[in-house]
Design an enzyme around this catalytic site. Structure first.
Site, short mmCIF file in Angstrom:
data_model
loop_
_atom_site.label_atom_id
_atom_site.label_comp_id
_atom_site.label_asym_id
_atom_site.label_seq_id
_atom_site.Cartn_x
_atom_site.Cartn_y
_atom_site.Cartn_z
N ARG A 84 0.93 30.21 15.90
CA ARG A 84 0.61 29.79 14.54
C ARG A 84 1.29 28.49 14.19
NH1 ARG A 84 1.75 34.50 10.77
NH2 ARG A 84 -0.31 35.08 11.54
N TYR A 85 2.52 28.32 14.65
CA TYR A 85 3.31 27.13 14.35
C TYR A 85 3.36 26.26 15.60
CZ TYR A 85 5.14 29.96 10.43
OH TYR A 85 5.29 30.72 9.31
N CYS A 110 7.14 51.81 19.82
CA CYS A 110 8.33 51.66 19.00
C CYS A 110 9.08 52.98 19.04
CB CYS A 110 7.97 51.33 17.56
SG CYS A 110 7.04 49.80 17.42
N CYS A 125 6.92 52.96 11.95
CA CYS A 125 7.17 52.76 10.52
C CYS A 125 5.84 52.82 9.80
CB CYS A 125 7.81 51.40 10.29
SG CYS A 125 9.23 51.12 11.37
N ARG A 154 1.73 45.64 11.75
CA ARG A 154 0.85 45.72 12.92
C ARG A 154 0.37 47.16 13.15
NH1 ARG A 154 4.50 41.76 15.78
NH2 ARG A 154 3.81 39.80 14.87
N LYS A 186 4.58 31.49 6.87
CA LYS A 186 5.51 32.07 5.90
C LYS A 186 6.04 30.99 4.96
CE LYS A 186 7.21 35.61 9.09
NZ LYS A 186 6.58 35.08 10.33
C1 LIG Z 1 7.09 34.92 11.49
C2 LIG Z 1 6.44 34.23 12.61
C3 LIG Z 1 7.13 33.31 13.39
C4 LIG Z 1 8.60 32.99 13.16
O1 LIG Z 1 8.81 32.35 11.96
P1 LIG Z 1 10.30 31.91 11.55
O2 LIG Z 1 10.13 31.41 10.16
O3 LIG Z 1 10.70 30.86 12.54
O4 LIG Z 1 11.17 33.11 11.64
C5 LIG Z 1 6.46 32.67 14.38
N1 LIG Z 1 5.15 32.92 14.63
C6 LIG Z 1 4.46 33.80 13.91
C7 LIG Z 1 3.04 34.03 14.24
C8 LIG Z 1 5.08 34.49 12.87
O5 LIG Z 1 4.39 35.40 12.19
S1 SF4 Z 2 7.78 47.70 11.79
FE1 SF4 Z 2 6.08 48.15 13.23
S2 SF4 Z 2 6.58 46.99 15.06
FE2 SF4 Z 2 8.46 47.12 13.84
S3 SF4 Z 2 9.52 48.95 14.64
FE3 SF4 Z 2 8.31 49.59 12.87
S4 SF4 Z 2 6.36 50.29 13.77
FE4 SF4 Z 2 7.39 49.05 15.31
#
Ligand SMILES: *Cc1c(COP(=O)(O)O)cnc(C)c1O
Ligand code: SF4
Length: 363
Positions: free
Chosen positions: A108-109, A121, A125, A130, A332
């Site tokens: 994404r970045y 996991c 949660c 996801r 973000k």
């Molecule tokens: C959150 C995220 C990151 C990391 O973002 P930071 O602001 O550097 O913690 C990188 N890639 C994706 C796709 C994300 O969702």
């Molecule tokens: S938030 Fe989602 S990916 Fe993270 S530990 Fe919980 S179930 Fe697993």
């Protein structure tokens, strides 16, 4: 082979959790409504319906925390009928799948990628962003991992790789060592970051042997995930200490959750405890509008008020950034309470943590 262990008796005295191998704890997890109903007073039929769509896993360690502390931990781990309510949220509002150049990579970045290396996991949660993916029985195989590595190798702009999932630390020591060695062999990868919740859900996973492996592949950062101070048990504290003392900086990503941590006292206590165990609060995440999680959402206004209850009232080390992840893959951004009340020609009017107004020169 992991041996299965007997499930725990309901009454556990403080900190008496037996010293058990993490693979045995995983094998002893509650996965079905029947197993759960044998330990907690729950509506079995409703839970069965939810599990058919979104898998459940509660390992014996986390079950012991739920039994000891009740609501804030139960709500995170025990399925609830509200997960099946239909609203306008989507399975993948952040468009992770569109931003995936190869299976398992989210790019994404410009300078960093998320590399999904596990879809298991230690606890599923209920608020997981996801939810659409985790816990379904299609393990990520070697071929997918190789493809991810190939993409990272071929993309010179990638300076940082974030191992995520699922939980990357549910891979075995040998698999992690193989992955890390391959990443470290790529010259343009400067930083490796691991996102893992085992520190709160299965701290037994963090062993001296694992700490020794991770410490060989620095600079490596670990961001963990605690949502409530009750998760910071002696076992969790020990797990964090093993990594910190192996030279691995630790941060925490907390999710703002209705009925779990949406109060100033609960959040303040959590942040103070994190700093005390040398885990630096990094982000406080606003819940993404992911299908099946609406009952956890806290209104943004309340989130901002909660941030105001931290800043100034406690050490800056205790204050995370409050983040929203933009729908459609926008990335973000941090949200700040409105400290700037007015912008004039020469000054801004600002308000401090006590609600007092000040004028500050623009130049
Ligand atoms: C959150 C995220 C990151 C990391 O973002 P930071 O602001 O550097 O913690 C990188 N890639 C994706 C796709 C994300 O969702
Ligand atoms: S938030 Fe989602 S990916 Fe993270 S530990 Fe919980 S179930 Fe697993």
């Amino acid at each position: 082979m992991a041996k299965t262990i007997a499930l725990l008796p309901t009454a556990l005295s403080n900190n008496s959790f037996p010293d058990t191998d993490w693979q045995a704890l995983m094998a002893g997890s509650l996965r079905s409504a029947d197993q759960l109903a044998a330990h907690l007073p729950v509506a079995r039929a409703a839970i069965e319906q939810v599990i058919a769509r979104y898998p459940m896993r509660i390992n014996p360690y986390f079950l012991s925390l739920v039994q000891r502390h009740g609501h804030p931990l139960q709500r995170q781990a025990v399925p609830c009928a509200e997960e099946l309510l239909v609203d306008d949220s989507q399975p993948d509002p952040l468009h992770e799948e569109q931003q995936s150049p190869v299976n398992g990579i989210i790019h994404r970045y410009p300078d960093r990628v998320v590399f999904l290396v596990s879809n298991r996991c230690a606890v599923y949660c209920r608020f997981c962003m996801r939810k659409r993916q985790v816990g379904h029985d299609t393990p990520i195989g070697w071929k997918a991992l190789q493809q991810g590595l190939d993409y990272i190798r071929a993309t010179a702009g990638i300076r940082e790789v974030i191992l995520s999932g699922g939980d990357p630390l549910l891979r075995t020591d040998e698999q992690l060592e193989w992955l890390l060695a391959n990443l470290r062999a790529i010259a343009h990868v400067e930083i490796i970051r691991i996102h893992s919740r085992v520190f709160s859900t299965l701290p037994q996973r963090i062993t001296p042997a694992l700490a020794a492996i991770l410490s060989r592949f620095g600079p490596l950062y670990v961001n963990t995930h605690f949502n409530h101070a009750a998760e910071i048990t002696p076992q969790a504290e020990h797990a964090c200490r093993l990594l910190v003392e192996a030279g691995i900086p630790m941060g925490c990503q907390t999710v703002l959750l209705r009925g779990v941590n949406d109060s100033p006292t609960v959040l303040q206590h959590l942040m103070r405890r994190l700093v005390a165990i040398r885990v630096r609060p990094y982000y406080l995440h606003q819940m993404d509008p992911v299908a099946g999680t609406a009952h956890f959402r806290v209104p943004i206004r309340q989130g901002l008020a909660l941030m105001q209850s931290l800043r100034g009232h406690m050490s800056g080390l205790c204050v995370p950034q409050y983040m929203i992840d933009l729908p459609g893959g926008g990335g973000k951004i941090p949200l700040l309470p409105g400290y700037v009340k007015e912008t004039g020609a020469k000054t801004i009017q600002v308000e401090n943590y006590r609600g007092e107004r000040f004028s500050y020169p623009l130049n």
